[in-house]
Motif scaffolding. Structure first.
Motif, PDB file in Angstrom:
ATOM      1  N   GLY A  36      50.430  46.003  30.294  1.00  0.00           N
ATOM      2  CA  GLY A  36      49.097  46.667  29.973  1.00  0.00           C
ATOM      3  C   GLY A  36      47.940  46.181  30.268  1.00  0.00           C
ATOM      4  O   GLY A  36      47.687  45.834  31.601  1.00  0.00           O
ATOM      5  N   ASN A  37      47.052  45.807  29.499  1.00  0.00           N
ATOM      6  CA  ASN A  37      45.726  45.190  29.719  1.00  0.00           C
ATOM      7  C   ASN A  37      45.547  43.943  30.335  1.00  0.00           C
ATOM      8  O   ASN A  37      44.777  43.355  30.701  1.00  0.00           O
ATOM      9  N   ARG A  38      46.859  43.102  30.334  1.00  0.00           N
ATOM     10  CA  ARG A  38      46.952  41.696  30.886  1.00  0.00           C
ATOM     11  C   ARG A  38      47.278  41.878  32.444  1.00  0.00           C
ATOM     12  O   ARG A  38      47.431  40.935  32.951  1.00  0.00           O
ATOM     13  N   PHE A  39      47.332  43.142  33.037  1.00  0.00           N
ATOM     14  CA  PHE A  39      47.566  43.310  34.370  1.00  0.00           C
ATOM     15  C   PHE A  39      46.231  44.096  34.736  1.00  0.00           C
ATOM     16  O   PHE A  39      45.739  44.968  34.396  1.00  0.00           O
ATOM     17  N   VAL A  40      45.653  43.191  35.790  1.00  0.00           N
ATOM     18  CA  VAL A  40      44.278  43.649  36.243  1.00  0.00           C
ATOM     19  C   VAL A  40      44.316  43.850  37.845  1.00  0.00           C
ATOM     20  O   VAL A  40      44.702  42.887  38.510  1.00  0.00           O
ATOM     21  N   ASP A  41      44.045  45.015  38.506  1.00  0.00           N
ATOM     22  CA  ASP A  41      43.947  45.183  39.779  1.00  0.00           C
ATOM     23  C   ASP A  41      42.485  45.539  40.128  1.00  0.00           C
ATOM     24  O   ASP A  41      41.997  46.325  39.624  1.00  0.00           O
ATOM     25  N   THR A  42      41.845  44.502  40.916  1.00  0.00           N
ATOM     26  CA  THR A  42      40.335  44.633  41.197  1.00  0.00           C
ATOM     27  C   THR A  42      40.027  45.533  42.407  1.00  0.00           C
ATOM     28  O   THR A  42      38.971  45.701  42.661  1.00  0.00           O
ATOM     29  N   GLY A  43      41.121  45.948  43.183  1.00  0.00           N
ATOM     30  CA  GLY A  43      41.131  46.592  44.484  1.00  0.00           C
ATOM     31  C   GLY A  43      40.820  45.714  45.478  1.00  0.00           C
ATOM     32  O   GLY A  43      41.228  44.528  45.188  1.00  0.00           O
ATOM     33  N   ILE A  44      40.582  46.254  46.809  1.00  0.00           N
ATOM     34  CA  ILE A  44      40.539  45.372  47.716  1.00  0.00           C
ATOM     35  C   ILE A  44      39.084  44.592  47.783  1.00  0.00           C
ATOM     36  O   ILE A  44      38.349  44.499  48.436  1.00  0.00           O
ATOM     37  N   THR A  45      39.171  43.454  46.877  1.00  0.00           N
ATOM     38  CA  THR A  45      38.132  42.650  46.499  1.00  0.00           C
ATOM     39  C   THR A  45      38.597  41.267  46.098  1.00  0.00           C
ATOM     40  O   THR A  45      38.454  40.889  44.975  1.00  0.00           O
ATOM     41  N   GLU A  46      39.068  40.537  47.088  1.00  0.00           N
ATOM     42  CA  GLU A  46      39.584  39.027  46.790  1.00  0.00           C
ATOM     43  C   GLU A  46      38.625  38.177  46.070  1.00  0.00           C
ATOM     44  O   GLU A  46      38.984  37.378  45.377  1.00  0.00           O
ATOM     45  N   GLN A  47      37.367  38.305  46.549  1.00  0.00           N
ATOM     46  CA  GLN A  47      36.260  37.358  46.025  1.00  0.00           C
ATOM     47  C   GLN A  47      36.179  37.673  44.591  1.00  0.00           C
ATOM     48  O   GLN A  47      36.082  36.587  43.763  1.00  0.00           O
ATOM     49  N   THR A  48      35.965  38.967  44.300  1.00  0.00           N
ATOM     50  CA  THR A  48      35.703  39.429  42.803  1.00  0.00           C
ATOM     51  C   THR A  48      36.906  38.875  41.835  1.00  0.00           C
ATOM     52  O   THR A  48      36.886  38.622  40.844  1.00  0.00           O
ATOM     53  N   MET A  49      38.282  39.186  42.604  1.00  0.00           N
ATOM     54  CA  MET A  49      39.369  38.823  41.651  1.00  0.00           C
ATOM     55  C   MET A  49      39.157  37.411  41.260  1.00  0.00           C
ATOM     56  O   MET A  49      39.479  36.980  40.215  1.00  0.00           O
ATOM     57  N   VAL A  50      38.973  36.578  42.232  1.00  0.00           N
ATOM     58  CA  VAL A  50      39.091  35.044  42.151  1.00  0.00           C
ATOM     59  C   VAL A  50      38.019  34.770  41.106  1.00  0.00           C
ATOM     60  O   VAL A  50      38.357  33.872  40.102  1.00  0.00           O
ATOM     61  N   GLY A  51      36.771  35.106  41.282  1.00  0.00           N
ATOM     62  CA  GLY A  51      35.757  35.049  40.295  1.00  0.00           C
ATOM     63  C   GLY A  51      36.148  35.325  38.696  1.00  0.00           C
ATOM     64  O   GLY A  51      35.699  34.487  37.980  1.00  0.00           O
ATOM     65  N   ALA A  52      36.771  36.461  38.885  1.00  0.00           N
ATOM     66  CA  ALA A  52      37.084  36.972  37.427  1.00  0.00           C
ATOM     67  C   ALA A  52      38.276  36.131  36.997  1.00  0.00           C
ATOM     68  O   ALA A  52      38.197  35.871  35.668  1.00  0.00           O
ATOM     69  N   ALA A  53      39.118  35.688  37.741  1.00  0.00           N
ATOM     70  CA  ALA A  53      40.119  34.730  37.355  1.00  0.00           C
ATOM     71  C   ALA A  53      39.644  33.345  36.766  1.00  0.00           C
ATOM     72  O   ALA A  53      40.082  33.049  35.883  1.00  0.00           O
ATOM     73  N   ALA A  54      38.588  32.844  37.533  1.00  0.00           N
ATOM     74  CA  ALA A  54      37.886  31.602  36.985  1.00  0.00           C
ATOM     75  C   ALA A  54      37.130  31.996  35.719  1.00  0.00           C
ATOM     76  O   ALA A  54      37.328  30.892  34.742  1.00  0.00           O
TER      77      ALA A  54
END
Length: 312
Positions: A36-54
């Motif tokens: 559910g909401n513990r799966f996150v697809d940020t789209g083709i945005t690797e930088q955003t994904m890593v920043g959000a993960a941090a």
């Protein structure tokens, strides 16, 4: 057990795990409906994904993030270094189709410098499983630590059954007095084949799977130096910064030397094709590796070791 099954089992058992992707769902197709909401697809945005993960890691979560290796390690490098590496956050980076596994893609999608990049980040651990069996035996430990980690994801199935993973330790597959292979990841398969060919020629051959590249098992390398006349590093990575470089750094650190021949890509990307054709064209099949080695002269007072043509 597959990678996806292990990740699903781990994340459903502990809600601190968050699964993320930058529109690369090949490894996690069935997980969104489970988490559910513990799966996150940020789209083709690797930088955003890593920043959000941090940010999630700062709040007690353990993000397991997925992207094509070339874009994860290069496009998002600054974010990995600054947002994850400097504060040493438990973000787990899963790099998909590294090295030769990106067989049908051109240079833009070929991650041949990922080991070099990731091991250069302080606090970052670097792992390269030989196949899916190796992968699922290593990941429970990797995901459980409070440290950041980069994993070269390899979900290929082989007939080889690996030993249980011991943190920071290499897997000693065989020992040999003539030749010892030092390898990791996809090339483990080909080293097994090369070992078989060389044994048929009467050679005593060892093989070490350096499944953990940082931390690196220095004792395993030094023992191979003591036991074997010739060491062969085999990797689907650029010559600079990978296992060959790690070996050189380790030997210099311990004020010792050895005859070491590298099989790696030097100053070139590989020609795209189906994987078996890539391996053959670039000279990385087990048979080709064995044939090259049989033509070498081990360094003595009378002879000088020859280097492989494709590593010049």
């Amino acid at each position: 057990m597959t990678y996806e099954q292990l990740l699903t089992q781990t994340a459903t058992a502990d809600d601190k795990y968050i699964v993320m992707t930058a529109e690369n769902r090949a490894l996690v197709r069935n997980i969104p409906s489970v988490l559910g909401n513990r799966f996150v697809d940020t789209g083709i945005t690797e930088q955003t994904m890593v920043g959000a993960a941090a940010g999630l890691a700062l709040r007690g979560r353990v993000p397991v993030v997925h992207a094509l290796t070339s874009f994860l390690t290069m496009r998002a490098f600054e974010f990995i270094r600054t947002d994850v590496g400097i504060p040493s956050l438990p973000v787990k980076l899963s790099g998909f189709i590294p090295g030769f596994l990106s067989d049908g893609n051109g240079p833009t999608h070929q991650a041949l410098e990922d080991i070099s990049l990731m091991r250069g980040i302080p606090n970052m651990e670097v792992y390269a499983p030989a196949d899916e069996d190796d992968l699922v035996k290593m990941l429970p430990y990797i995901w459980s630590t409070p440290r950041p980690a980069y994993v070269r994801i390899n979900t290929r199935t082989t007939d080889y059954i690996h030993s249980d993973y011991e943190p920071g330790k290499a897997e000693i597959v065989a020992t040999g007095t003539d030749i010892t292979f030092l390898t990791y990841g996809l090339m483990f398969e080909q080293c097994l084949q090369a070992m078989k060919h060389l044994k048929q020629e009467g050679k005593s051959v060892g093989l070490i799977n350096f499944r953990s590249l940082k931390p690196f098992d220095e004792s395993a390398l030094l023992q191979a130096v003591a036991d074997s006349k010739l060491l062969i590093t085999v990797e689907d990575h650029f010559l600079t910064g990978g296992l060959y470089t790690i070996v050189a750094e380790t030997l210099l650190k311990h004020k010792t030397t050895a005859d070491v021949i590298p099989f790696a890509l030097a100053e070139k990307w590989f020609k795209p094709a189906l994987l078996p054709d890539v391996l053959k064209y670039e000279g990385f099949t087990g048979k080709q590796i064995a044939e090259e080695i049989l033509g070498y002269k081990i360094h003595t007072e009378e002879t000088v070791m020859q280097a492989p043509a494709f590593a010049e």
